[in-house]
Design an enzyme around this catalytic site. Structure first.
Site, PDB file in Angstrom:
ATOM      1  N   LYS A  90     -40.206 -23.786  28.722  1.00 20.63           N
ATOM      2  CA  LYS A  90     -40.561 -25.094  28.162  1.00 20.63           C
ATOM      3  C   LYS A  90     -39.499 -26.155  28.498  1.00 20.63           C
ATOM      4  O   LYS A  90     -38.433 -25.833  29.011  1.00 20.63           O
ATOM      5  CB  LYS A  90     -40.730 -24.971  26.643  1.00 20.63           C
ATOM      6  CG  LYS A  90     -41.837 -24.008  26.235  1.00 20.63           C
ATOM      7  CD  LYS A  90     -43.203 -24.501  26.678  1.00 20.63           C
ATOM      8  CE  LYS A  90     -44.352 -23.755  26.056  1.00 20.63           C
ATOM      9  NZ  LYS A  90     -44.748 -22.525  26.763  1.00 20.63           N
TER      10      LYS A  90
HETATM   11  C1  LIG Z   1     -50.177 -24.760  24.717  1.00 14.20           C
HETATM   12  C2  LIG Z   1     -49.378 -23.653  24.106  1.00 14.20           C
HETATM   13  N1  LIG Z   1     -49.648 -23.265  22.843  1.00 14.20           N
HETATM   14  C3  LIG Z   1     -48.954 -22.292  22.242  1.00 14.20           C
HETATM   15  C4  LIG Z   1     -47.932 -21.630  22.883  1.00 14.20           C
HETATM   16  C5  LIG Z   1     -47.239 -20.506  22.195  1.00 14.20           C
HETATM   17  O1  LIG Z   1     -45.855 -20.648  22.147  1.00 14.20           O
HETATM   18  P1  LIG Z   1     -44.903 -19.335  22.145  1.00 14.20           P
HETATM   19  O2  LIG Z   1     -44.978 -18.738  23.502  1.00 14.20           O
HETATM   20  O3  LIG Z   1     -43.547 -19.934  21.842  1.00 14.20           O
HETATM   21  O4  LIG Z   1     -45.374 -18.458  21.062  1.00 14.20           O
HETATM   22  C6  LIG Z   1     -47.598 -21.994  24.182  1.00 14.20           C
HETATM   23  C7  LIG Z   1     -46.481 -21.396  24.904  1.00 14.20           C
HETATM   24  O5  LIG Z   1     -46.403 -20.466  25.562  1.00 14.20           O
HETATM   25  C8  LIG Z   1     -48.358 -23.011  24.821  1.00 14.20           C
HETATM   26  O6  LIG Z   1     -48.102 -23.360  26.081  1.00 14.20           O
END
Ligand SMILES: Cc1ncc(COP(=O)(O)O)c(C=O)c1O
Length: 359
Positions: free
Chosen positions: A179
């Protein structure tokens, strides 16, 4: 090899981690509080609540708003699976609405047709670093008394008509390593609503309002101070990271030929979590191969829309058609745009793409 993503970890992050390890307070301590405060300031809201991931941020935010069994939540199918699965976790049903092909984000004109008496919330996803078209979404939400949960997991520092992503509804962010800023793993919920903020804190910590008294269901979704220390150091660099991403994107858009480059509508700040082009007519797969050959990383986000994932078709019985979403899944290709790219890297990406498209 030019990678598609690269976390930029410096001495500041390393020193901050050592400081935490030496302090003896490793979880839900002062670094987490400092990270929350700084994050709330960045987004321009009163409260930020740190969680263990973007997924747990979404899960917690939905629970904090009381969304559960029998409820429907309108969202995009052209996103990472966590957006929709978080809705399933709380027992609710994701209802997918097609995207605007120009932005890859929810098409507000198609939302009202998807509203039923069971609809409780709209979850726009600010995909690839570009905010969804929030004014009509907020207007529809007000008209139908719906909650708005922004999946801002890919859009730290993005702006929509002067407002930051995560400040227009209940915001949810991810700090996964790819990110725009990272805490290794981590999430953040942002809100101006004191009650929602408190609900989130309680859900994150086993439903505990008073120490070891549990009146409601909760989870261990806490962030550690080690993660918060990394995230806080990264947050100080967010603006410069984003500026570099934007400059890299501008370079690519100025020089790439034969592909459709990303749109940035007037009044939006796109922070280019991904730089995603469209390559139609089978060109996408040729480009993927060619770039691999040239040792340039690229990615298909996302090859299978959520409504076509086996979990959704076979287990959950989804049978819907979303033509723009399906077209985007067939054409989208993300190229490296991260702040660690050199001018030589950018030139190599451009010449590899232009060579393949032959324009
Ligand atoms: C659009 C979106 N929503 C939710 C997530 C979930 O985040 P995480 O991977 O930190 O659980 C991500 C990331 O991977 C994402 O890109």
């Amino acid at each position: 090899m030019i990678s598609i993503a690269k976390p930029l970890i410096g001495e500041e992050e390393k020193r901050a981690v050592i400081e935490v390890l030496d302090s003896g307070v490793l979880a839900q301590g002062p670094k987490v509080a400092a990270f929350e405060e700084a994050f709330a300031r960045m987004v321009g809201v009163k409260y930020a609540i740190a969680t263990s991931s973007g997924t747990t941020a979404l899960h917690t935010a939905l629970l904090a708003h009381g969304i559960g069994a029998g409820d429907e939540v309108i969202t995009s199918s052209f996103t990472f699976i966590a957006s929709a699965n978080s809705i399933l976790y709380v027992g609710a049903r994701p209802v997918f609405v097609d995207i605007d092909p120009a932005t890859f984000n929810l098409d507000p004109a198609k939302i009202e047709a998807a509203i039923t008496p069971a609809t409780r919330a709209i979850m726009p996803v600010h995909l690839f670093g570009l905010p969804a078209d929030m004014d009509p979404i907020l207007q529809i939400a007000r008209k139908h008394s719906l909650i708005v949960i922004e999946d801002a997991c890919q859009s730290h520092g993005a702006q929509y008509k002067g407002r930051r992503a995560g400040s227009m509804g209940t915001g949810c962010f991810s700090m996964y390593p790819t990110k725009n800023i990272t805490s290794a793993e981590g999430g953040m919920i942002t809100t101006d609503d004191a009650e929602i903020a408190e609900n989130c804190r309680v859900i994150r910590q086993h439903g505990m309002r008073r120490r070891y008294y549990h009146d409601e269901m909760g989870f261990n979704f806490r962030m550690t101070d080690v993660h918060a220390a990394i995230g806080l150091a990264q947050l100080q660099k967010l603006e410069s990271f984003n500026e570099t991403r934007i400059a890299n994107a501008q370079f690519l858009s100025a020089h790439l030929r034969g592909v459709i480059t990303p749109q940035v509508p007037q009044g939006y700040r796109h922070v280019f979590h991904q730089y995603t082009v469209r390559a139609p007519n089978g060109l996408r797969d040729a480009l993927l191969e060619h770039l691999k050959h040239r040792e340039i990383g690229s990615g298909v986000y996302y090859p299978v829309p959520i409504h076509q994932q086996t979990l959704y078709t076979q287990e959950l019985g989804y049978d819907v058609r979303l033509p723009e979403t399906e077209k985007a899944a067939a054409e989208a290709l993300s190229l490296p745009v991260h702040p660690a790219l050199s001018r030589t890297d950018l030139e190599a990406i451009v010449s590899a793409v232009n060579e393949c498209t032959g324009v």
